[in-house]
Motif scaffolding. Structure first.
Motif, PDB file in Angstrom:
ATOM      1  N   UNK A  70       1.200  -1.159   0.101  1.00  0.00           N
ATOM      2  CA  UNK A  70       0.150   0.206   0.232  1.00  0.00           C
ATOM      3  C   UNK A  70       1.136   1.801  -0.043  1.00  0.00           C
ATOM      4  N   UNK A  71       1.209   1.271  -1.047  1.00  0.00           N
ATOM      5  CA  UNK A  71       1.671   3.474  -0.792  1.00  0.00           C
ATOM      6  C   UNK A  71       1.501   4.626  -0.321  1.00  0.00           C
ATOM      7  N   UNK A  72       2.512   4.601   0.465  1.00  0.00           N
ATOM      8  CA  UNK A  72       2.486   6.159   1.562  1.00  0.00           C
ATOM      9  C   UNK A  72       2.762   7.317   1.534  1.00  0.00           C
ATOM     10  N   UNK A  73       1.993   7.848   1.079  1.00  0.00           N
ATOM     11  CA  UNK A  73       2.246   9.460   1.035  1.00  0.00           C
ATOM     12  C   UNK A  73       2.665  10.705   2.733  1.00  0.00           C
ATOM     13  N   UNK A  74       3.714  10.898   2.901  1.00  0.00           N
ATOM     14  CA  UNK A  74       4.485  11.498   4.001  1.00  0.00           C
ATOM     15  C   UNK A  74       4.912  12.511   3.858  1.00  0.00           C
ATOM     16  N   UNK A  75       4.100  13.601   5.175  1.00  0.00           N
ATOM     17  CA  UNK A  75       5.286  14.807   4.834  1.00  0.00           C
ATOM     18  C   UNK A  75       5.787  15.012   6.177  1.00  0.00           C
ATOM     19  N   UNK A  76       6.893  15.552   5.581  1.00  0.00           N
ATOM     20  CA  UNK A  76       7.832  16.219   7.143  1.00  0.00           C
ATOM     21  C   UNK A  76       7.744  17.437   7.793  1.00  0.00           C
ATOM     22  N   UNK A  99      -9.680  14.772   3.082  1.00  0.00           N
ATOM     23  CA  UNK A  99      -8.882  14.456   2.308  1.00  0.00           C
ATOM     24  C   UNK A  99      -8.167  13.029   2.315  1.00  0.00           C
ATOM     25  N   UNK A 100      -7.824  12.435   3.361  1.00  0.00           N
ATOM     26  CA  UNK A 100      -7.096  11.457   4.165  1.00  0.00           C
ATOM     27  C   UNK A 100      -8.323  10.415   3.894  1.00  0.00           C
ATOM     28  N   UNK A 101      -9.413  10.224   4.422  1.00  0.00           N
ATOM     29  CA  UNK A 101     -10.746   9.766   4.243  1.00  0.00           C
ATOM     30  C   UNK A 101     -10.891   8.996   3.337  1.00  0.00           C
ATOM     31  N   UNK A 136       3.742  18.403  -8.958  1.00  0.00           N
ATOM     32  CA  UNK A 136       3.345  17.962 -10.665  1.00  0.00           C
ATOM     33  C   UNK A 136       4.563  16.963 -11.211  1.00  0.00           C
ATOM     34  N   UNK A 137       5.649  16.590 -10.390  1.00  0.00           N
ATOM     35  CA  UNK A 137       7.057  15.362 -10.329  1.00  0.00           C
ATOM     36  C   UNK A 137       6.708  13.861  -9.648  1.00  0.00           C
ATOM     37  N   UNK A 138       5.366  14.107  -8.662  1.00  0.00           N
ATOM     38  CA  UNK A 138       4.802  12.864  -8.286  1.00  0.00           C
ATOM     39  C   UNK A 138       3.798  11.659  -8.947  1.00  0.00           C
ATOM     40  N   UNK A 139       3.616  11.801 -10.225  1.00  0.00           N
ATOM     41  CA  UNK A 139       2.808  10.719 -10.861  1.00  0.00           C
ATOM     42  C   UNK A 139       3.769  10.306 -11.592  1.00  0.00           C
ATOM     43  N   UNK A 140       5.218  10.803 -11.926  1.00  0.00           N
ATOM     44  CA  UNK A 140       6.109  10.381 -12.796  1.00  0.00           C
ATOM     45  C   UNK A 140       6.333   9.085 -11.988  1.00  0.00           C
ATOM     46  N   UNK A 141       6.578   9.345 -10.245  1.00  0.00           N
ATOM     47  CA  UNK A 141       7.262   8.500  -9.271  1.00  0.00           C
ATOM     48  C   UNK A 141       6.697   7.444  -9.075  1.00  0.00           C
ATOM     49  N   UNK A 148       9.333  16.997   2.510  1.00  0.00           N
ATOM     50  CA  UNK A 148       9.374  18.156   2.964  1.00  0.00           C
ATOM     51  C   UNK A 148       8.472  19.145   2.315  1.00  0.00           C
ATOM     52  N   UNK A 149       9.120  20.078   1.253  1.00  0.00           N
ATOM     53  CA  UNK A 149       8.725  21.578   1.061  1.00  0.00           C
ATOM     54  C   UNK A 149       7.197  21.169   0.403  1.00  0.00           C
ATOM     55  N   UNK A 150       6.900  20.119  -0.468  1.00  0.00           N
ATOM     56  CA  UNK A 150       5.413  20.606  -0.900  1.00  0.00           C
ATOM     57  C   UNK A 150       4.175  20.117   0.251  1.00  0.00           C
ATOM     58  N   UNK A 151       4.913  19.725   1.752  1.00  0.00           N
ATOM     59  CA  UNK A 151       3.769  18.853   2.597  1.00  0.00           C
ATOM     60  C   UNK A 151       3.114  20.049   3.159  1.00  0.00           C
ATOM     61  N   UNK A 152       4.414  20.903   3.026  1.00  0.00           N
ATOM     62  CA  UNK A 152       3.679  22.691   4.167  1.00  0.00           C
ATOM     63  C   UNK A 152       2.545  22.807   4.201  1.00  0.00           C
ATOM     64  N   UNK A 153       1.850  23.155   2.515  1.00  0.00           N
ATOM     65  CA  UNK A 153       1.010  23.778   2.139  1.00  0.00           C
ATOM     66  C   UNK A 153      -0.447  22.406   2.129  1.00  0.00           C
ATOM     67  N   UNK A 154      -1.870  23.254   2.156  1.00  0.00           N
ATOM     68  CA  UNK A 154      -2.507  21.463   2.159  1.00  0.00           C
ATOM     69  C   UNK A 154      -2.807  21.770   1.135  1.00  0.00           C
ATOM     70  N   UNK A 155      -2.941  22.638  -0.152  1.00  0.00           N
ATOM     71  CA  UNK A 155      -3.110  22.592  -1.788  1.00  0.00           C
ATOM     72  C   UNK A 155      -2.691  21.117  -2.744  1.00  0.00           C
ATOM     73  N   UNK A 156      -1.298  22.035  -1.644  1.00  0.00           N
ATOM     74  CA  UNK A 156      -0.378  20.498  -2.673  1.00  0.00           C
ATOM     75  C   UNK A 156       0.128  19.354  -1.884  1.00  0.00           C
ATOM     76  N   UNK A 157      -0.278  19.144  -0.210  1.00  0.00           N
ATOM     77  CA  UNK A 157       0.023  17.640  -0.330  1.00  0.00           C
ATOM     78  C   UNK A 157      -1.460  17.373  -0.174  1.00  0.00           C
ATOM     79  N   UNK A 158      -2.566  18.268  -0.798  1.00  0.00           N
ATOM     80  CA  UNK A 158      -3.783  17.377  -0.742  1.00  0.00           C
ATOM     81  C   UNK A 158      -3.248  16.275  -3.060  1.00  0.00           C
ATOM     82  N   UNK A 159      -3.180  17.274  -3.135  1.00  0.00           N
ATOM     83  CA  UNK A 159      -2.692  16.896  -4.838  1.00  0.00           C
ATOM     84  C   UNK A 159      -1.718  15.328  -4.729  1.00  0.00           C
ATOM     85  N   UNK A 160      -0.638  16.160  -3.429  1.00  0.00           N
ATOM     86  CA  UNK A 160       0.493  14.531  -3.531  1.00  0.00           C
ATOM     87  C   UNK A 160      -0.033  13.530  -3.391  1.00  0.00           C
TER      88      UNK A 160
END
Ligand code: PEP
Length: 252
Positions: A3-9, A29-31, A217-222, A234-246
């Motif tokens: 199961x994939x994991x998206x973790x924000x530091x 979002x997580x729900x 922008x790059x999470x899909x390819x990875x 790290x950086x992209x986990x700090x804003x709700x919008x970008x973490x939601x997109x991740x």
């Protein structure tokens, strides 16, 4: 199936109020994210409040470090028992910023890892090479050394409770990401090390996250790489919008 994991530091960002506000916004979002697990790692000061806000939701709370002792005369440190008490379920260990800012060694990583496991925490163990090591063709050797040292003395059953984060140091906070193929190649090296040391079953089950300037922008390819089981961001986990997109990374 892994199961994939998206973790924000969150590193040294966010007050208690900011952390709680973020968690309240990310819970729905997580729900809805049946496809992955969601973890956030606030700073120590916000852990208890963040865990309280996340209680009963799909958001897991991680610490960014821990001491290997249960208690003692260690000014400024936080023990595994204290992390559990604060409501943490996960802990990041051996992040390159700890290795470099605090001269943490593989031996310390190993002690912390064993202490985290003993306390019932899920460790996210970070490994990764520096730029000069990659450029001199030593990536595999560095990963092997960190793997052998960091995971020394573990049983296959211990190993089955761990996540690994491959984080090339040159990609952390620099905006320079490893290509999906480059990251996948290092993940293959790590999985092969796991196979040799712990066995086929454990190696094919261990989740290996990629970290290093991951953004919407790059999470899909990875994540499209079979070898990549999630992202430590790290950086992209700090804003709700970008973490939601991740969390809602593009899926086939
Ligand atoms: C990290 O903190 O683990 C990290 C990968 O940071 P960033 O995403 O900012 O490179």
């Amino acid at each position: 199936m892994r199961i994939p994991v998206i973790a924000g530091n969150w590193k040294m960002y966010k007050t208690i109020a900011e952390a709680v506000d973020f968690i309240e916004k990310i819970k729905p979002v997580a729900a809805k994210a049946d496809h992955c697990e969601v973890v956030v790692a606030p700073p120590f000061t916000a852990l208890a409040a963040a865990a309280h806000a996340a209680k009963g939701s799909k958001v897991a709370v991680a610490a960014q470090d821990l001491h290997s002792d249960k208690e003692g005369a260690h000014t400024g440190d936080v023990s595994p028992v204290m992390l559990r008490d604060a409501g943490c379920t996960h802990v990041i260990i051996g992040h390159s910023e700890r290795r470099h800012d605090h001269a943490e060694t593989d031996e310390q990583v190993n002690r912390k890892l064993k202490a985290a496991l003993a306390a019932g925490l899920t460790p996210i163990v970070c490994v990764g090479e520096m730029l000069e090591e990659r450029e001199s063709g030593r990536t595999e050797e560095v990963l092997r050394t960190q793997f052998e040292g960091g995971f020394a003395g573990l049983t296959p059953s211990d190993f089955s409770r761990i996540m690994i984060a491959y984080e090339p140091v040159w990609a952390i906070g620099t905006g320079r990401t490893a290509t999906p193929e480059m990251a996948a190649e290092s993940h293959r090296v790590l999985r092969e090390l796991a196979r040799k040391k712990f066995g086929e079953k454990e190696a094919s089950a261990v989740r290996i996250l990629y970290g290093g300037s991951v953004k919407p922008e790059n999470v899909g390819g990875l994540m499209a790489q079979e070898e990549i089981d999630g992202a430590l961001v790290g950086g992209a986990s700090l804003k709700v919008d970008s973490f939601t997109a991740l969390v809602n990374y593009p899926r086939a």
